[in-house]
Scaffold this motif. Structure first.
Motif, PDB file in Angstrom:
ATOM      1  N   MET A   1       0.846  -1.207   0.000  1.00  0.00           N
ATOM      2  CA  MET A   1       0.000   0.000   0.000  1.00  0.00           C
ATOM      3  C   MET A   1       0.880   1.257   0.000  1.00  0.00           C
ATOM      4  SD  MET A   1      -3.123   1.057   0.022  1.00  0.00           S
ATOM      5  CE  MET A   1      -4.069   2.532   0.374  1.00  0.00           C
ATOM      6  N   ARG A   2       1.919   1.241   0.867  1.00  0.00           N
ATOM      7  CA  ARG A   2       2.805   2.390   0.943  1.00  0.00           C
ATOM      8  C   ARG A   2       3.587   2.551  -0.356  1.00  0.00           C
ATOM      9  NH1 ARG A   2       6.473   2.795   6.165  1.00  0.00           N
ATOM     10  NH2 ARG A   2       4.343   2.911   7.034  1.00  0.00           N
ATOM     11  N   GLY A   3       3.943   1.416  -0.982  1.00  0.00           N
ATOM     12  CA  GLY A   3       4.681   1.476  -2.243  1.00  0.00           C
ATOM     13  C   GLY A   3       3.835   2.081  -3.363  1.00  0.00           C
ATOM     14  N   ARG A   4       2.534   1.705  -3.406  1.00  0.00           N
ATOM     15  CA  ARG A   4       1.639   2.258  -4.434  1.00  0.00           C
ATOM     16  C   ARG A   4       1.444   3.749  -4.219  1.00  0.00           C
ATOM     17  NH1 ARG A   4      -3.787  -1.000  -5.000  1.00  0.00           N
ATOM     18  NH2 ARG A   4      -4.035   0.667  -6.568  1.00  0.00           N
ATOM     19  N   LEU A   5       1.309   4.171  -2.962  1.00  0.00           N
ATOM     20  CA  LEU A   5       1.134   5.599  -2.671  1.00  0.00           C
ATOM     21  C   LEU A   5       2.375   6.392  -3.072  1.00  0.00           C
ATOM     22  CD1 LEU A   5      -0.709   7.739  -1.417  1.00  0.00           C
ATOM     23  CD2 LEU A   5       0.345   7.249   0.798  1.00  0.00           C
ATOM     24  N   LYS A   6       3.542   5.814  -2.788  1.00  0.00           N
ATOM     25  CA  LYS A   6       4.792   6.464  -3.173  1.00  0.00           C
ATOM     26  C   LYS A   6       4.911   6.573  -4.685  1.00  0.00           C
ATOM     27  CE  LYS A   6       9.817   6.067  -2.681  1.00  0.00           C
ATOM     28  NZ  LYS A   6      10.918   5.229  -2.135  1.00  0.00           N
ATOM     29  N   TYR A   7       4.489   5.511  -5.385  1.00  0.00           N
ATOM     30  CA  TYR A   7       4.540   5.517  -6.844  1.00  0.00           C
ATOM     31  C   TYR A   7       3.622   6.599  -7.413  1.00  0.00           C
ATOM     32  CZ  TYR A   7       3.478   4.040 -11.596  1.00  0.00           C
ATOM     33  OH  TYR A   7       3.280   4.014 -12.956  1.00  0.00           O
ATOM     34  N   LYS A   8       2.407   6.712  -6.874  1.00  0.00           N
ATOM     35  CA  LYS A   8       1.462   7.725  -7.366  1.00  0.00           C
ATOM     36  C   LYS A   8       1.965   9.133  -7.080  1.00  0.00           C
ATOM     37  CE  LYS A   8      -2.721   4.892  -7.067  1.00  0.00           C
ATOM     38  NZ  LYS A   8      -4.066   4.743  -6.446  1.00  0.00           N
TER      39      LYS A   8
ATOM     40  N   LEU B   1       4.367  14.178  -9.084  1.00  0.00           N
ATOM     41  CA  LEU B   1       5.451  15.159  -9.102  1.00  0.00           C
ATOM     42  C   LEU B   1       6.134  15.210 -10.463  1.00  0.00           C
ATOM     43  CD1 LEU B   1       7.066  14.487  -5.589  1.00  0.00           C
ATOM     44  CD2 LEU B   1       5.640  16.443  -6.275  1.00  0.00           C
ATOM     45  N   ASN B   2       6.276  14.044 -11.084  1.00  0.00           N
ATOM     46  CA  ASN B   2       6.890  13.977 -12.408  1.00  0.00           C
ATOM     47  C   ASN B   2       6.063  14.742 -13.429  1.00  0.00           C
ATOM     48  OD1 ASN B   2       8.734  12.985 -14.443  1.00  0.00           O
ATOM     49  ND2 ASN B   2       7.094  11.606 -15.062  1.00  0.00           N
TER      50      ASN B   2
END
Length: 329
Positions: free
Chosen positions: A1-8, A13-14
């Protein structure tokens, strides 16, 4: 879950960084082109008979007495001008939401753009609506009747729509529906019905492109296994085509729609000129370029480019709604 949030978050930002980069590039290129054009705005606006004192006062008022960029190239070499230049001042104004003041009217450029922008956006959306209403049914009919007279008619319509530019289609529609039939006014943007002819002019070329894309997508999707499975389950042909085939086939169409909205906003200049439509195009052409109001030109180009970027970002979001398998990189 934390990984998906970080990815989004990184993806967001990109995209935000990309928007800033494109906006900076567009404004920089427009500013550079304006600076290399021969002649001074003060002379063009005040006239040849303006006194030296009037010219100096005008340039001081609009900051034209400052250097154009950070450095100046001359026969003596390169001179560093510092941050007190027109380029830096304009960008600092953009960050504050200030696009400057018109050279001719002394009105804020942002106010002038906001007066005309809704008309251009309304025209572009109306043209897209007309294009979609024509292209989807015609493209589906052509795709489901490959090789028939319907397919040939759709191909002829698409080729005709792509071949005729707006400066041919527009006057033709004016002659038929305004001069001969008197159904619409030839020019203007004050009445609700005034949008019909310019919207058809803009939408006809787009509908031709979309018709070919919908046809190709439908033909391609009809050969997939899920179509045979849906038919084997006893689903009607209408449900198979419009619920399953068309949904998957719309993905490339959405791509073109997103790209073409920016084209419509920029390409509406000719159509707006033909029909006297008071939009961003006529503002840029008549009040900006023709009168050498460079602040207005910069503001119009910036707004058009930002609209184009935002529409493409929205298009990427629609991708995931049409096909959840798509992941934004």
């Amino acid at each position: 879950m934390r990984g998906r949030l970080k990815y989004k978050l990184l993806n967001l930002l990109n995209r935000f960084g990309l928007i800033l980069l494109v906006a900076w590039t567009v404004v920089s290129l427009v500013t550079l082109l304006i600076e290399v054009i021969p002649g001074k705005p003060s002379t063009a606006i005040l006239g040849e008979n303006a006194t030296l004192e009037q010219i100096e006062q005008f340039e001081r008022k609009h900051g034209l007495n400052k250097p154009a960029f950070f450095v100046t190239f001359s026969d003596d070499g390169i001179k560093w001008n510092g941050f007190d230049n027109r380029y830096a001042s304009y960008f600092s104004g953009i960050l504050r939401g200030d696009l400057g003041v018109s050279f001719r009217t002394d009105r804020p450029v942002l106010d002038m753009i906001l007066e005309r922008y809704p008309n251009t956006l309304k025209l572009a959306l109306a043209a897209m609506l007309i294009a979609v209403l024509i292209a989807i049914p015609l493209g589906v009919l052509a795709g489901t009747h490959k090789g028939s007279w319907i397919d040939n008619f759709a191909s002829f319509f698409a080729l005709l729509g792509i071949s005729l530019p707006s400066f041919v289609t527009g006057p033709f529609l004016v002659y038929i529906f305004a001069v001969k039939l008197r159904w619409f006014a030839p020019t203007g943007s004050s009445n609700p019905e005034d949008i019909v002819l310019p919207a058809i002019t803009l939408g006809s070329a787009l509908s031709a492109i979309l018709t070919r894309m919908v046809r190709s997508s439908v033909i391609e999707e009809l050969g997939e296994d899920y179509v045979r499975t849906a038919r084997a389950k006893g689903l009607s042909e209408t449900v198979v085509i419009y619920k399953h085939v068309l949904k998957n086939g719309l993905i490339p169409v959405v791509t073109v729609l997103g790209l073409q909205l920016g084209v419509l906003l920029a390409g509406a200049i000719i159509t707006e000129k033909i029909f006297g439509w008071q939009g961003l195009g006529t503002l840029l052409l008549d009040d900006g370029i023709a009168k050498r109001d460079y602040r207005l030109v910069q503001g119009c180009v910036l707004v058009i480019s930002m609209t184009y970027i935002l529409v493409n970002t929205l298009t990427d979001m629609i991708y995931s709604l049409l096909d959840p398998r798509i992941r934004l990189s």
